[in-house]
Design an enzyme around this catalytic site. Structure first.
Site, PDB file in Angstrom:
ATOM      1  N   ASP A   8       9.363   7.161 -11.662  1.00  0.00           N
ATOM      2  CA  ASP A   8       8.964   6.055 -10.803  1.00  0.00           C
ATOM      3  C   ASP A   8       8.487   4.933 -11.732  1.00  0.00           C
ATOM      4  OD1 ASP A   8       7.904   4.607  -8.506  1.00  0.00           O
ATOM      5  OD2 ASP A   8       5.935   5.256  -9.221  1.00  0.00           O
ATOM      6  N   ASP A  10       6.439   1.595 -10.545  1.00  0.00           N
ATOM      7  CA  ASP A  10       5.159   0.966 -10.203  1.00  0.00           C
ATOM      8  C   ASP A  10       4.062   2.009 -10.102  1.00  0.00           C
ATOM      9  OD1 ASP A  10       6.045  -1.788  -9.915  1.00  0.00           O
ATOM     10  OD2 ASP A  10       7.261  -0.985  -8.280  1.00  0.00           O
TER      11      ASP A  10
HETATM   12  C1  XBP Z   1       6.757   0.459  -5.415  1.00  0.00           C
HETATM   13  C2  XBP Z   1       6.777  -0.470  -4.299  1.00  0.00           C
HETATM   14  C3  XBP Z   1       7.344  -1.802  -4.493  1.00  0.00           C
HETATM   15  C4  XBP Z   1       6.487  -2.755  -5.257  1.00  0.00           C
HETATM   16  C5  XBP Z   1       6.966  -4.154  -5.046  1.00  0.00           C
HETATM   17  O1  XBP Z   1       6.645   1.813  -4.923  1.00  0.00           O
HETATM   18  O2  XBP Z   1       6.363  -0.138  -3.211  1.00  0.00           O
HETATM   19  O3  XBP Z   1       7.563  -2.340  -3.248  1.00  0.00           O
HETATM   20  O4  XBP Z   1       5.148  -2.674  -4.795  1.00  0.00           O
HETATM   21  O5  XBP Z   1       8.302  -4.298  -5.406  1.00  0.00           O
HETATM   22  P1  XBP Z   1       7.128   3.040  -5.802  1.00  0.00           P
HETATM   23  P2  XBP Z   1       9.312  -5.239  -4.585  1.00  0.00           P
HETATM   24  O6  XBP Z   1       6.278   3.016  -7.037  1.00  0.00           O
HETATM   25  O7  XBP Z   1       6.823   4.261  -4.960  1.00  0.00           O
HETATM   26  O8  XBP Z   1       8.590   2.887  -6.084  1.00  0.00           O
HETATM   27  O9  XBP Z   1       8.537  -6.423  -4.095  1.00  0.00           O
HETATM   28  O10 XBP Z   1      10.364  -5.596  -5.587  1.00  0.00           O
HETATM   29  O11 XBP Z   1       9.825  -4.422  -3.441  1.00  0.00           O
HETATM   30 MG    MG Z   2       4.742   4.299  -7.705  1.00  0.00          MG
END
Ligand code: XBP
Ligand code: MG
Length: 251
Positions: A8, A10
């Site tokens: 993952d 973020d």
């Molecule tokens: C990541 C997200 C993303 C980011 C924003 O979740 O939820 O939406 O917060 O990115 P994970 P975008 O780590 O579970 O993948 O604005 O590009 O969608």
């Molecule tokens: Mg995440």
């Protein structure tokens, strides 16, 4: 046999949410003359929904009953999201968001050992490549055999689809891969795809339910700054997650 590590982005590769995505959303709202303002605690609640476009719609539905949607609301959300991505990738290019402890170390070791690296995330593809380019290495994106991201599958995490897509793309089965996540939505997606999963928590996700995780850690650890294990019988144990330990846990 362990053949691939799927990450993952973020919250897992880097702490991008509070001081990255959140700030970029707010900049886009200001640019469009909206009085939307996401502070740190509110953003924690909004993280219940993955995907930036989905998150903005959830905010309006849940927190802004006073807001009258224009007829082309979906279009506005798409434009806001584009603007947000510009702000966010600019922050990355300015070197604003470092990788979390142990990430570069483990990626380097895995790569040298011939393991396949992959990404499975709900974020926008250029957010991933820019983070890897600026915070990992100039050729960072090329370290990864697959970058599964954004709208490539319609159902975002907690749906398992993005992990399933990444594994199909690699031609690998779930028992050959290990996932790294930081959140409850993330582990629901990875476990749903049949993947053993290591969790590294952050301030937004510390209290999430990680039932089913292989291990829950403060971070991956560095030689002089070990992780603390947070789950089960091993809680309190300190260490550094290298390939030998990972293979032992993977079984
Ligand atoms: C990541 C997200 C993303 C980011 C924003 O979740 O939820 O939406 O917060 O990115 P994970 P975008 O780590 O579970 O993948 O604005 O590009 O969608
Ligand atoms: Mg995440």
């Amino acid at each position: 046999m362990l053949r691939a590590l799927l990450f993952d982005v973020d919250g897992t590769l880097a702490d991008t949410e509070r001081d990255g995505h959140r700030v970029a959303f707010n900049a886009a709202f200001r640019e469009f003359g909206l009085d939307w303002q996401w502070d740190v605690p509110l953003y924690g609640q909004l993280l219940a929904v993955t995907g930036g476009k989905e998150r903005m719609k959830y905010y309006v539905d849940r927190f802004r009953p006073d807001y009258t949607r224009p007829e082309d609301f979906d279009d506005l959300v798409a434009q806001l999201h584009k603007a947000k991505t510009v702000h966010y990738t600019r922050m990355l290019a300015e070197g604003g968001i470092p990788l979390r402890p142990g990430v570069k170390r483990l990626l380097t070791e895995a790569r040298e050992a011939g393991l396949i690296l992959g990404v499975a995330t709900t974020t926008t593809p250029e957010n991933v490549t820019e983070l890897l380019r600026h915070s990992l290495a100039e050729d960072g994106p090329e370290w990864f055999a697959v970058i599964a991201a954004g709208d490539i599958v319609p159902a975002k995490k907690p749906a398992p689809d993005i992990y399933t897509w990444a594994m199909e793309n690699l031609g690998l089965a779930a028992d050959e891969c290990l996932a790294f996540e930081d959140s409850e939505n993330g582990i629901r997606a990875s476990l749903g795809a049949g993947l053993k999963t290591v969790i590294t928590v952050n301030d937004y996700t510390r209290a999430h339910d990680f039932t089913g995780a292989l291990a829950v850690l403060s971070d991956l650890g560095e030689p002089n700054s070990p992780y603390t294990r947070l789950d089960g019988a091993g809680a309190g144990e300190q260490g550094m997650l290298d390939l030998a330990r990972l293979r032992a846990w993977f079984g």
